[in-house]
Every structure is written in structure tokens, then in C-alpha cells.
Design an enzyme around this catalytic site. Sequence first.
Site, PDB file in Angstrom:
ATOM      1  N   CYS A 239       5.581  -6.859   7.474  1.00 18.61           N
ATOM      2  CA  CYS A 239       6.569  -6.324   8.413  1.00 18.61           C
ATOM      3  C   CYS A 239       6.887  -7.389   9.461  1.00 18.61           C
ATOM      4  O   CYS A 239       5.997  -8.099   9.918  1.00 18.61           O
ATOM      5  CB  CYS A 239       6.061  -5.060   9.088  1.00 18.61           C
ATOM      6  SG  CYS A 239       7.308  -4.312  10.167  1.00 18.61           S
TER       7      CYS A 239
ATOM      8  N   CYS B 165       3.438   8.688   1.176  1.00 19.74           N
ATOM      9  CA  CYS B 165       3.775   7.755   2.254  1.00 19.74           C
ATOM     10  C   CYS B 165       3.997   6.389   1.604  1.00 19.74           C
ATOM     11  O   CYS B 165       3.074   5.833   1.005  1.00 19.74           O
ATOM     12  CB  CYS B 165       2.648   7.696   3.276  1.00 19.74           C
ATOM     13  SG  CYS B 165       2.971   6.483   4.583  1.00 19.74           S
TER      14      CYS B 165
ATOM     15  N   CYS C 255       4.499  -5.144  15.871  1.00 22.16           N
ATOM     16  CA  CYS C 255       3.838  -4.217  16.804  1.00 22.16           C
ATOM     17  C   CYS C 255       2.371  -4.657  16.955  1.00 22.16           C
ATOM     18  O   CYS C 255       1.697  -4.917  15.954  1.00 22.16           O
ATOM     19  CB  CYS C 255       3.923  -2.788  16.290  1.00 22.16           C
ATOM     20  SG  CYS C 255       5.621  -2.242  16.035  1.00 22.16           S
TER      21      CYS C 255
ATOM     22  N   GLU D 246       0.840  -1.200   0.000  1.00 27.94           N
ATOM     23  CA  GLU D 246       0.000   0.000   0.000  1.00 27.94           C
ATOM     24  C   GLU D 246       0.876   1.251   0.000  1.00 27.94           C
ATOM     25  O   GLU D 246       1.983   1.233   0.524  1.00 27.94           O
ATOM     26  CB  GLU D 246      -0.880   0.033   1.256  1.00 27.94           C
ATOM     27  CG  GLU D 246      -1.850  -1.114   1.333  1.00 27.94           C
ATOM     28  CD  GLU D 246      -2.633  -1.115   2.644  1.00 27.94           C
ATOM     29  OE1 GLU D 246      -2.557  -0.117   3.394  1.00 27.94           O
ATOM     30  OE2 GLU D 246      -3.302  -2.118   2.911  1.00 27.94           O
TER      31      GLU D 246
ATOM     32  N   CYS E 111      -2.782   1.646   7.892  1.00 27.44           N
ATOM     33  CA  CYS E 111      -1.823   0.912   7.063  1.00 27.44           C
ATOM     34  C   CYS E 111      -1.995  -0.596   7.177  1.00 27.44           C
ATOM     35  O   CYS E 111      -2.105  -1.147   8.249  1.00 27.44           O
ATOM     36  CB  CYS E 111      -0.426   1.300   7.510  1.00 27.44           C
ATOM     37  SG  CYS E 111       0.829   0.527   6.530  1.00 27.44           S
TER      38      CYS E 111
ATOM     39  N   CYS F 186      -0.689  -3.115  14.880  1.00 27.31           N
ATOM     40  CA  CYS F 186      -0.501  -2.781  13.473  1.00 27.31           C
ATOM     41  C   CYS F 186      -0.941  -3.900  12.547  1.00 27.31           C
ATOM     42  O   CYS F 186      -0.486  -5.037  12.670  1.00 27.31           O
ATOM     43  CB  CYS F 186       0.970  -2.454  13.239  1.00 27.31           C
ATOM     44  SG  CYS F 186       1.360  -2.175  11.504  1.00 27.31           S
TER      45      CYS F 186
HETATM   46  S1  SF4 Z   1       4.026  -0.332  13.225  1.00 24.30           S
HETATM   47 FE1  SF4 Z   1       3.596  -2.030  11.797  1.00 24.30          FE
HETATM   48  S2  SF4 Z   1       4.829  -1.616   9.963  1.00 24.30           S
HETATM   49 FE2  SF4 Z   1       5.642  -0.337  11.668  1.00 24.30          FE
HETATM   50  S3  SF4 Z   1       7.304  -1.510  12.570  1.00 24.30           S
HETATM   51 FE3  SF4 Z   1       5.446  -1.991  13.738  1.00 24.30          FE
HETATM   52  S4  SF4 Z   1       4.588  -3.829  12.734  1.00 24.30           S
HETATM   53 FE4  SF4 Z   1       6.061  -2.911  11.304  1.00 24.30          FE
END
Ligand code: SF4
Length: 386
Positions: free
Chosen positions: A140, A133, A144, A120, A370, A147
Site C-alpha cells: 500500500c 476481506c 498509515c 493476504e 493485515c 499499518c
Molecule cells: S491502513 Fe494500511 S492498507 Fe490501509 S490505507 Fe493505510 S497503509 Fe494502506
Amino acid sequence: MTRLPAALPAGKMPGMTLALPLIPDTAAVSRRAILDVPADDLKAWLADRRQPPMRAKQVRRQLLAARATAFADMTDLPKGLRDDLTEHFTPFGSTVVQHLKSGDDTHKLLVRLADGKLIECVLIQNDARATACVSTQVGCGMGCVFCASGLNGVARNLTAGEIVEQLILLRNLTDPNTTREDRAPRLTHIVVMGMGEPLANLENLLDALAVAGDKDGLGIGQRHVTISTVGLPAKIRKLADADKQYHLAVSLHAPNDELRNRIVPTNVQTGIPDILAAADYYFETTGRQVTYEYVVLGKVNDQPEHAHELVDLLRRRKAFVNLIPWNDVAGLTYRRPTDDDLRGFIDTLRDGGVSVQVRRRKGADIDAACGQLRREAEEKPKNSED
Ligand code: SF4
């Protein structure tokens, strides 16, 4: 890192979906995307055809500066070379498969890469700024807990060309002929806050940003670029030593290791003290003030004791805190902070001498947090089999 789209509420009012084939050459997946061909290889390919090396620069300028989307459009190249390029390469490896546009002119693209993977990217337009962006990885690996991008781990790094292609796709959404004072006719800023941890793909990112900064490319100066990281100390130091002027944003999200270990699992390996020491090194080396991103999760990290701890961490640093009130993500149970808790948090930081702002919302009417669009697209086939 904290993706900028995390600041965008996961509004359930659907944005307008535009099925625009922004890049028309979708049948060319077997040919190599030209932005991923190393300059020396392209020059050698040109030399085999008795073409001067400057043709490589012309091609790049056409794609980056002149908004060409096909080799056939590059009329400053000989016709035979245009045909040859079309036969051997594709101008882009990425294809837009979904395009959402919000009422405030924020655009979100779901992009299919040459190998079928989805990413994206987002264009935010305001105050005569047009900010791209972009993502740096497919998925990823940082995990986190709040996320959507990290829910299925990381598949691979993006190539430099794939990062640049996102910039071109988004730039092509800006209006070069705009007469509106609140709209830029081209991209002016880049935030590397999309899917993925940018510093885990540092070399390709730096290559892509060099192309973006080239005056024959997109001409976006280093001071207009923000790189957001979850906080990888060794990579932050490496970035500092790269002798660039990029703005660094560190996603802190918690003022102590015990809480941060729960929110940002990689913190178990790094710890807040090492991250802050690396960020200090970045400031000392580049002279650029570091921003600390803080996703505010209701009743999790937004209580008075958290604000006081954050003041203790940052008040002696030349730092800036960006608060990002949590917005709902399907499948996750965190809550938005109450107005009172958020107000109290801000006041404590300000009283403690820490600069702070709450990130403004853009794209409220599209599902712009995101990773959500990609996740929905990937789950659609599964759900339809149920
Ligand atoms: S917020 Fe999401 S994209 Fe960013 S480092 Fe953490 S898991 Fe990865």
C-alpha cells in the site's frame, strides 16, 4: 483505509497452519488465468474453435458458482474444449501458500500471485454471515503509521481477476452443506479492507465487484459490500457517481488535520474537510450512510479532547463511527487504549449524538493483523541468511 484485520489482535498464540493446496494447478504459471482474459478475447478464442460465445459464461459459472477448480471438472463443456482450455489457460493464477485457521473459524490466507507477489485475504464467519476481506493492491502506498501493509510501499494494483480469485478461494472454505444455523453455506458479504487502498485501484475493483454481484457469479448484492478508504476525495466522488449501492467506510483515525497528518500521511494532500465533503456527496448521491473508522491508539487519539472534536465533526452528519482498539504489531510502538479511556471516548460520542460501536474481535488466535503474514513470509529468506 482501515483493514478489517486491524481489528483482529496480533495474538501470539499461533493458529493452526494448514498447508492445503486449495487450488491444485500450481504448475501453470506460464498460462494466463482465465478470469483475467477479457470477455471479448475469450469469445474470439472460442469462435476460433467453433464454440459459441455462451461457453465463456459457462466457464465463469463453473468457477464462481459450481466451485470447479480445474477445466477438466467442467463436465457441461465438450471434452475437446476442456482439453483445449487446459492447454491454453489456467483456471486460477493465485496459489495459497499458507492457511491459518482460528478457533472461531476465521481463516487467513497468504496467497502467491502469478508473478510471485504475496497478498493476504481473510474469511470471517459469524451470525450466519460469511464475510470475505480482500486486498486490492500488493502492499500500500498510503503509509498509515500503524499499518504493516504499508511498511514497504505499494508494488502494483491487483487485476480484477486477482481480486475475484480471492473471493473464490475464501468462498471455497465455506461449507456448502452446512446445517449449522450460525454458518452460511456461501459467501454473503465482502469487505474491501485488506491490503492496499481500494480507491487507488477503483476500475479493477468495480469490475471485480460486478463479477461478485452477478447472479451467475457469487451473487453478492451491492448492499452487502463495504469499501474502505483512507479518504481520496476525487475517487470517493467517482465511486458515488458509479451509481452503486456499496457501503463506504472512511478511515478517519483523527479529528483534526494536525493529528491526522501524523497518523495518515496522505492527509497532508487531502485534509479532513475535503474528505468529509466527498463523503457527504457519497451519502447524498447514494443514500447510503457513511461509516467512519477510527483506530484507537492509546494516548495518541483517544483523549477527551479528541472525542469532543470528533463529535463536532460528525454530529450533524448521518454517520456511524466504528472504533477499532489498536492491537500490537511487531515493530510498531503504539499501545492499546486503556479500558477507561475507551469507555470515556465512547460515552462522549454517544452523549454528543454520534452513533458508535466497537468492532468485535475475530481470529484472535491467529496473527491476523493485515500485512503481517506477508511481511513475515517476505522477511524469512532475509533472516535465514543472517
Ligand atoms: S491502513 Fe494500511 S492498507 Fe490501509 S490505507 Fe493505510 S497503509 Fe494502506
